[in-house]
Design a protein around this motif. Sequence first.
Motif, PDB file in Angstrom:
ATOM      1  N   ALA A  78      -1.732-101.001   8.386  1.00  0.00           N
ATOM      2  CA  ALA A  78      -2.560-101.608   9.457  1.00  0.00           C
ATOM      3  C   ALA A  78      -2.100-102.156  10.660  1.00  0.00           C
ATOM      4  N   ALA A  79      -1.025-102.682  10.514  1.00  0.00           N
ATOM      5  CA  ALA A  79      -0.367-103.307  11.834  1.00  0.00           C
ATOM      6  C   ALA A  79      -0.033-102.176  12.864  1.00  0.00           C
ATOM      7  N   GLU A  80       0.698-101.287  12.210  1.00  0.00           N
ATOM      8  CA  GLU A  80       1.094-100.171  13.144  1.00  0.00           C
ATOM      9  C   GLU A  80      -0.065 -99.444  13.755  1.00  0.00           C
ATOM     10  N   LYS A  81      -1.262 -99.161  12.987  1.00  0.00           N
ATOM     11  CA  LYS A  81      -2.335 -98.554  13.517  1.00  0.00           C
ATOM     12  C   LYS A  81      -2.901 -99.346  14.609  1.00  0.00           C
ATOM     13  N   LEU A  82      -3.258-100.936  14.343  1.00  0.00           N
ATOM     14  CA  LEU A  82      -3.648-101.477  15.346  1.00  0.00           C
ATOM     15  C   LEU A  82      -2.854-101.359  16.732  1.00  0.00           C
ATOM     16  N   ASP A  83      -1.301-101.407  16.527  1.00  0.00           N
ATOM     17  CA  ASP A  83      -0.347-101.296  17.821  1.00  0.00           C
ATOM     18  C   ASP A  83      -0.824 -99.881  18.598  1.00  0.00           C
ATOM     19  N   ARG A  94      -9.716-106.139  19.133  1.00  0.00           N
ATOM     20  CA  ARG A  94      -8.319-106.156  18.689  1.00  0.00           C
ATOM     21  C   ARG A  94      -8.118-107.684  18.230  1.00  0.00           C
ATOM     22  N   VAL A  95      -8.694-108.789  18.717  1.00  0.00           N
ATOM     23  CA  VAL A  95      -8.526-109.989  18.189  1.00  0.00           C
ATOM     24  C   VAL A  95      -9.151-110.181  16.843  1.00  0.00           C
ATOM     25  N   ARG A  96     -10.199-109.607  16.483  1.00  0.00           N
ATOM     26  CA  ARG A  96     -10.577-109.538  15.018  1.00  0.00           C
ATOM     27  C   ARG A  96      -9.776-108.890  14.072  1.00  0.00           C
ATOM     28  N   ARG A  97      -9.266-107.809  14.461  1.00  0.00           N
ATOM     29  CA  ARG A  97      -8.411-107.161  13.546  1.00  0.00           C
ATOM     30  C   ARG A  97      -7.078-107.900  13.314  1.00  0.00           C
ATOM     31  N   GLN A  98      -6.592-108.486  14.592  1.00  0.00           N
ATOM     32  CA  GLN A  98      -5.264-109.152  14.394  1.00  0.00           C
ATOM     33  C   GLN A  98      -5.491-110.610  13.464  1.00  0.00           C
ATOM     34  N   ARG A  99      -6.588-111.077  13.420  1.00  0.00           N
ATOM     35  CA  ARG A  99      -6.919-112.146  12.623  1.00  0.00           C
ATOM     36  C   ARG A  99      -7.017-111.606  11.126  1.00  0.00           C
ATOM     37  N   GLU A 100      -7.884-110.540  10.954  1.00  0.00           N
ATOM     38  CA  GLU A 100      -7.702-110.063   9.404  1.00  0.00           C
ATOM     39  C   GLU A 100      -6.395-109.813   8.851  1.00  0.00           C
ATOM     40  N   LEU A 101      -5.166-109.024   9.978  1.00  0.00           N
ATOM     41  CA  LEU A 101      -4.166-108.997   9.367  1.00  0.00           C
ATOM     42  C   LEU A 101      -3.444-110.276   9.017  1.00  0.00           C
ATOM     43  N   ALA A 102      -3.509-111.157  10.118  1.00  0.00           N
ATOM     44  CA  ALA A 102      -3.008-112.581   9.854  1.00  0.00           C
ATOM     45  C   ALA A 102      -3.335-113.070   8.464  1.00  0.00           C
ATOM     46  N   GLU A 107      -2.193-114.028   2.793  1.00  0.00           N
ATOM     47  CA  GLU A 107      -2.487-114.006   1.436  1.00  0.00           C
ATOM     48  C   GLU A 107      -1.507-113.446   0.562  1.00  0.00           C
ATOM     49  N   LEU A 108      -0.789-112.528   1.216  1.00  0.00           N
ATOM     50  CA  LEU A 108       0.281-111.675   0.475  1.00  0.00           C
ATOM     51  C   LEU A 108       1.759-112.543   0.492  1.00  0.00           C
TER      52      LEU A 108
END
Length: 175
Positions: A78-83, A94-102, A107-108
């Motif tokens: 997901a991080a690679e796709k976002l990049d 972009r900000v929403r997806r970065q927050r979701e990834l964070a 959680e991980l």
Amino acid sequence: MKFNQSTKWIQVGLLAALSSLALPQAFAQDAGTRIAAVNVEKVFNESNLAKASQTKLQNEFMKRQNEIRDSAQKIKSAAEKLDRDSAVMSEADRVRRQRELADQDRELQRKQREYTEDLNQRNFEERAKIAEKANQALKIIADQRKIDVIIQDPAYANPKVDVTDDVIKALNNLK
């Protein structure tokens, strides 16, 4: 006065002579002490009980380990796709997806910490069981060989006094 001083020196000399005679006798009494050594890590790694315990822990934690690995791979993808897609995304997306990834990453990390703590706790419990059985085996060996002292993990031990392999054999034969 000189007589008193020389008398004291004679007494000190006599006391020293007597104690030097008694000292070898004290060591001679301890010369019968039988000492052995054991390598604890070798017992924990090579005994059948330890191997079975390791297999049990691997089976018990395999599912969680795989879930964590899969989650980490999904987050990485997901991080690679976002990049790749960030140049064509709106700023809000972009900000929403970065927050979701964070959030997913936090959680991980929490799951990884819990996994590590649980694995360490279970490993400690299993090692305690092995240690209890190993102490029984040590007692049997000490009684059979009339050993007075068994030292765990000495810096050096002559192979003649190393009973590690015997402990492993005895541990493997315990029911």
